[in-house]
Design a protein around this motif. Structure first.
Motif, mmCIF file in Angstrom:
data_model
loop_
_atom_site.group_PDB
_atom_site.id
_atom_site.type_symbol
_atom_site.label_atom_id
_atom_site.label_comp_id
_atom_site.label_asym_id
_atom_site.label_seq_id
_atom_site.Cartn_x
_atom_site.Cartn_y
_atom_site.Cartn_z
ATOM 1 N N LYS A 82 17.773 3.389 46.989
ATOM 2 C CA LYS A 82 19.323 3.005 47.142
ATOM 3 C C LYS A 82 19.859 3.484 48.394
ATOM 4 C CE LYS A 82 20.752 2.436 42.742
ATOM 5 N NZ LYS A 82 21.598 2.729 41.717
ATOM 6 N N PHE A 87 31.619 7.616 50.170
ATOM 7 C CA PHE A 87 33.034 6.977 49.602
ATOM 8 C C PHE A 87 33.675 7.833 48.935
ATOM 9 C CE2 PHE A 87 32.281 2.231 50.315
ATOM 10 C CZ PHE A 87 32.357 2.382 51.651
ATOM 11 N N PHE A 191 37.543 4.995 40.764
ATOM 12 C CA PHE A 191 36.234 4.397 40.521
ATOM 13 C C PHE A 191 36.382 3.825 39.048
ATOM 14 C CE2 PHE A 191 35.780 7.381 43.847
ATOM 15 C CZ PHE A 191 35.298 6.411 45.115
ATOM 16 N N SER A 192 35.863 2.823 38.808
ATOM 17 C CA SER A 192 35.575 2.287 37.584
ATOM 18 C C SER A 192 34.445 1.175 37.620
ATOM 19 C CB SER A 192 36.623 1.819 36.974
ATOM 20 O OG SER A 192 37.550 0.637 37.537
ATOM 21 N N ALA A 193 33.913 1.107 36.372
ATOM 22 C CA ALA A 193 32.816 -0.188 36.503
ATOM 23 C C ALA A 193 33.492 -1.326 35.790
ATOM 24 C CB ALA A 193 31.820 0.086 35.472
ATOM 25 N N LYS A 194 33.002 -2.544 36.608
ATOM 26 C CA LYS A 194 33.382 -3.913 35.880
ATOM 27 C C LYS A 194 32.436 -4.730 35.790
ATOM 28 C CE LYS A 194 38.183 -4.701 36.631
ATOM 29 N NZ LYS A 194 39.310 -5.739 37.532
ATOM 30 N N ALA A 195 32.458 -6.015 35.152
ATOM 31 C CA ALA A 195 31.367 -6.997 34.894
ATOM 32 C C ALA A 195 32.047 -8.059 35.979
ATOM 33 C CB ALA A 195 31.463 -7.618 33.353
ATOM 34 N N PRO A 211 27.206 -5.738 36.133
ATOM 35 C CA PRO A 211 27.999 -4.555 36.560
ATOM 36 C C PRO A 211 28.026 -4.218 37.927
ATOM 37 C CG PRO A 211 25.997 -3.614 35.697
ATOM 38 C CD PRO A 211 25.856 -5.281 35.644
ATOM 39 N N VAL A 212 29.404 -3.941 38.264
ATOM 40 C CA VAL A 212 29.585 -3.482 39.590
ATOM 41 C C VAL A 212 30.661 -2.357 39.451
ATOM 42 C CG1 VAL A 212 29.028 -5.523 41.045
ATOM 43 C CG2 VAL A 212 31.390 -5.217 40.102
ATOM 44 N N LEU A 213 30.682 -1.509 40.879
ATOM 45 C CA LEU A 213 31.413 -0.491 40.818
ATOM 46 C C LEU A 213 32.777 -0.939 41.454
ATOM 47 C CD1 LEU A 213 31.348 2.622 40.475
ATOM 48 C CD2 LEU A 213 30.946 2.817 43.074
ATOM 49 N N THR A 236 25.932 -1.967 42.880
ATOM 50 C CA THR A 236 25.109 -0.491 42.970
ATOM 51 C C THR A 236 23.753 -0.574 42.428
ATOM 52 O OG1 THR A 236 26.181 0.053 40.782
ATOM 53 C CG2 THR A 236 27.338 0.804 42.989
ATOM 54 N N GLU A 240 24.734 2.961 46.196
ATOM 55 C CA GLU A 240 25.778 3.899 45.318
ATOM 56 C C GLU A 240 26.569 4.788 46.373
ATOM 57 O OE1 GLU A 240 22.720 6.082 43.250
ATOM 58 O OE2 GLU A 240 21.993 7.159 45.076
ATOM 59 N N VAL A 241 27.599 5.449 45.544
ATOM 60 C CA VAL A 241 28.674 6.041 46.089
ATOM 61 C C VAL A 241 28.450 7.594 45.885
ATOM 62 C CG1 VAL A 241 31.031 6.568 45.849
ATOM 63 C CG2 VAL A 241 30.529 4.308 45.947
ATOM 64 N N THR A 242 28.500 8.255 46.772
ATOM 65 C CA THR A 242 27.904 9.945 46.844
ATOM 66 C C THR A 242 29.281 10.898 46.825
ATOM 67 O OG1 THR A 242 27.112 10.024 48.814
ATOM 68 C CG2 THR A 242 25.690 9.458 47.265
ATOM 69 N N ARG B 189 27.269 14.197 43.338
ATOM 70 C CA ARG B 189 27.388 13.366 42.316
ATOM 71 C C ARG B 189 27.131 12.042 42.873
ATOM 72 N NH1 ARG B 189 32.561 16.229 39.178
ATOM 73 N NH2 ARG B 189 31.209 17.299 37.628
ATOM 74 N N ARG B 190 26.507 11.031 42.166
ATOM 75 C CA ARG B 190 26.281 9.780 42.751
ATOM 76 C C ARG B 190 26.766 8.964 41.872
ATOM 77 N NH1 ARG B 190 20.701 9.016 43.200
ATOM 78 N NH2 ARG B 190 20.261 10.718 41.882
ATOM 79 N N PHE B 191 27.574 7.963 42.236
ATOM 80 C CA PHE B 191 28.350 6.825 41.349
ATOM 81 C C PHE B 191 27.835 5.504 41.248
ATOM 82 C CE2 PHE B 191 31.271 10.153 42.314
ATOM 83 C CZ PHE B 191 31.693 10.478 41.171
ATOM 84 N N SER B 192 27.317 5.089 40.329
ATOM 85 C CA SER B 192 27.101 3.524 40.344
ATOM 86 C C SER B 192 27.498 2.877 38.867
ATOM 87 C CB SER B 192 25.346 3.208 40.417
ATOM 88 O OG SER B 192 24.783 4.028 39.304
ATOM 89 N N ALA B 193 27.244 1.587 38.803
ATOM 90 C CA ALA B 193 27.881 0.884 37.623
ATOM 91 C C ALA B 193 26.396 0.497 36.982
ATOM 92 C CB ALA B 193 28.656 -0.158 38.103
ATOM 93 N N PRO B 211 29.997 -2.900 31.084
ATOM 94 C CA PRO B 211 29.599 -1.997 32.271
ATOM 95 C C PRO B 211 30.207 -0.699 32.017
ATOM 96 C CG PRO B 211 31.699 -3.716 32.646
ATOM 97 C CD PRO B 211 30.942 -4.114 31.100
ATOM 98 N N VAL B 212 29.607 0.409 32.397
ATOM 99 C CA VAL B 212 30.165 1.604 32.500
ATOM 100 C C VAL B 212 29.716 2.245 33.816
ATOM 101 C CG1 VAL B 212 30.020 1.895 29.985
ATOM 102 C CG2 VAL B 212 27.850 2.595 31.241
ATOM 103 N N LEU B 213 30.424 3.461 34.086
ATOM 104 C CA LEU B 213 29.934 4.052 35.174
ATOM 105 C C LEU B 213 29.089 4.962 34.927
ATOM 106 C CD1 LEU B 213 31.273 4.314 38.067
ATOM 107 C CD2 LEU B 213 32.778 6.333 37.195
ATOM 108 N N THR B 236 34.699 3.102 31.408
ATOM 109 C CA THR B 236 36.047 3.176 32.404
ATOM 110 C C THR B 236 37.100 2.055 32.034
ATOM 111 O OG1 THR B 236 34.850 1.825 33.700
ATOM 112 C CG2 THR B 236 34.853 3.955 34.285
ATOM 113 N N VAL B 241 37.643 7.442 37.395
ATOM 114 C CA VAL B 241 37.455 8.646 38.183
ATOM 115 C C VAL B 241 38.096 8.588 39.383
ATOM 116 C CG1 VAL B 241 35.326 9.661 39.519
ATOM 117 C CG2 VAL B 241 35.043 9.035 37.051
#
Lengths: 247, 247
Positions: A82, A87, A191-195, A211-213, A236, A240-242, B189-193, B211-213, B236, B241
Motif C-alpha cells: 500500500k 493526510f 474521516f469515515s468509511a463509505k460505500a 468501501p472507500v475512505l 484504500t 492508506e492514510v497514516t 495509526r493507519r486508516f483505511s476502509a 463499510p467501516v473504518l 462511522t 474520526v
C-alpha cells in the motif's frame, strides 16, 4: 531464492499459520515479488507436502491481511504494497504528498463552475446567499490508476479570479495562496468509511458498494478565514492514510 | 417554530436545493429535533406547495449528506449528529475519548489469551518466535450500542502480568503503563476502509459488506519499545474520526 518450507511439528503454532508465516517471510523479504503469481494450489501443496485444505487456510489468512490477492479465474498473486499518505498527520495536499514520494500522478477536471453554494457549504465557509464559490470536481490518477475523487468549494470572496486557473496543472492549495494573497494555516479533516454509489465507482474503476475512505476537509487562511471545503473519496485497497501521534 | 418555506423563483438555486436548504436550516437550528419523524411526503408536498418529485429529490440530497435517514416502512427521520473522536489528532484511547465527552460506554471482552504471535505481529512488536503476547478481542458499546471491534496484541516481555487485569473495567493504555512501569509515548495509526465480513457485522449489529473504518495501530513505550499492536473496526455511520492539522 525461496527458503525451503519445513513443518515444525513441535511448535505450538498451527501448521496453516506456519505456512502463512513462511509465505509472509517470502513476501516481506522481497523473495516473492509484488504482483507475482503463486503456483497452483495443487503444485504448492505437493511441493510443501501439506494437504490442500491447510494450504487454503494459510492463503485465506494472507488474503485477509492484504498480503495476497485472489483474482477470479486468474489465480492468487502477491499483493502490491500500500502507498501511504500522511493526510491524518500534516495539512499536506494530495499533489504535495505524491511529489514527495516521487509518484507520477495526473489530474482530470470533470467540472469547474461558479455557483451559489447551499446553506451547509455557506456555513462551512462563513459566507451568505449572495456569495459565490468555485465548485471543482476532479479525479486524481496515481501511476495511471484513478484513485481519488475530489469535490471542492472555494470561497471566491477571498480568492477572486481563482476560477481562471487550470487545475489540471496547478494544485488547489498553491492557487488559493496565490489568489488570496495569504497563507493556508490550518485545516480540519474528518474521516469515515463509505460505500461507493455507481457513479462514484465508475470514476475510480471500482464496483458499486465497495468501501472507500471519505475525507471531509475545511481549510483556513490566516486570521481563521475558512477558504475551502472538500469532500474526498479515496480508495484504500492500495492506498492508506497514516498518522504518527504523540502523547 | 418551523420557519415558513417560500420558493424564490428569482434565485439561481434550483427549487429542490431551496427545499434542502430550508430543511437543513430547521435541522441545524434545532427547530427539528434529532430523531424527529418528518411528515409524510404527501403532507409535506401539499404544505410546501411543491410537487412530490422535487420534494423527494431534496430529501435524497439530505439523506446523502447524513442529515436525514430513511427507515424502511417507518418513514424519514432527522438523523443523529455524529459523535467524533480525535483519533487522528492525539494518541488518545477510546476510553479516554469517551470519558472526555461524557458518553457512557461499556467494554465486552470476547477473548483473552496468551499466544505465540505470527511473524507479522512479531515484526511489529520486535519480538521472536519464543516470546509471548496477550491477545485481546473486545467490543465497545457507546450508549448501549456496539460500535467498535478491537483486537490487541500486547508484548508480555515488557508487560509481565498484564494478562491478570480485568479489561472490562480497566483501559489497556493504563494497564500497559502500570505493568511496564513505563510511559506510552508515541503511536502510529493507519486508516483505511473495509467491508465487514459476516462475523464482524454480527459483533456491531451491522450487515455483511457494510463499510467501516479500519485502524491499524502500533504504540511505543519510552526508548521506542513497541508494546502493542491493534486492529480496530469502527462504524462511522454515527461516529467519525477527526483531526485538526497545521501547515
Amino acid at each position: 531464492m525461496t527458503k525451503k518450507f519445513k513443518i515444525d511439528s513441535n511448535s505450538p503454532t498451527p501448521i496453516y499459520q506456519q505456512i502463512a508465516d513462511w509465505m509472509t517471510e517470502n513476501i516481506t523479504s522481497g523473495t516473492w515479488e509484488k504482483g507475482q503469481k503463486l503456483q497452483s494450489e495443487e503444485e504448492l501443496s505437493r511441493q510443501l507436502e501439506i494437504n490442500r485444505g491447510t494450504l487454503r487456510k494459510a492463503i485465506s489468512v494472507l488474503i485477509e491481511q492484504g498480503m495476497l490477492i485472489r483474482i477470479h479465474g486468474k489465480g492468487t498473486f502477491v499483493d502490491e504494497q500500500k502507498i501511504s499518505y500522511p493526510f491524518a498527520q500534516e495539512l499536506i495536499s494530495f499533489a504535495e504528498s505524491m511529489e514527495a514520494k516521487g509518484y507520477t500522478f495526473q489530474t482530470n477536471v470533470l467540472e469547474k463552475k461558479i455557483i451559489h453554494p447551499n446553506i451547509q457549504t455557506q456555513k462551512k465557509l462563513d459566507i451568505t446567499d449572495n456569495d459565490y464559490v468555485l465548485y471543482l470536481q476532479r479525479v486524481r490518477l496515481i501511476e495511471n490508476e484513478p484513485t481519488i475523487v475530489l469535490a471542492n468549494w472555494v470561497s471566491l470572496k477571498h480568492c477572486p479570479g481563482i476560477d481562471q486557473e487550470d487545475f489540471e496543472t496547478v494544485s488547489l492549495f498553491s492557487a488559493i495562496e496565490k489568489y488570496s494573497n495569504s497563507k493556508i494555516t490550518v485545516g480540519t479533516r474528518r474521516f469515515s468509511a463509505k460505500a461507493l454509489n455507481q457513479k462514484q465507482a465508475n470514476l475510480i474503476s471500482m464496483n458499486k458498494n465497495d468501501p472507500v475512505l471519505h475525507i471531509n476537509q475545511t481549510t483556513f487562511l490566516l486570521n481563521d478565514i475558512p477558504i475551502e471545503h472538500s469532500e474526498v473519496l479515496l480508495r484504500t485497497d492500495k492506498y492508506e492514510v497514516t498518522s504518527v501521534l504523540t502523547r
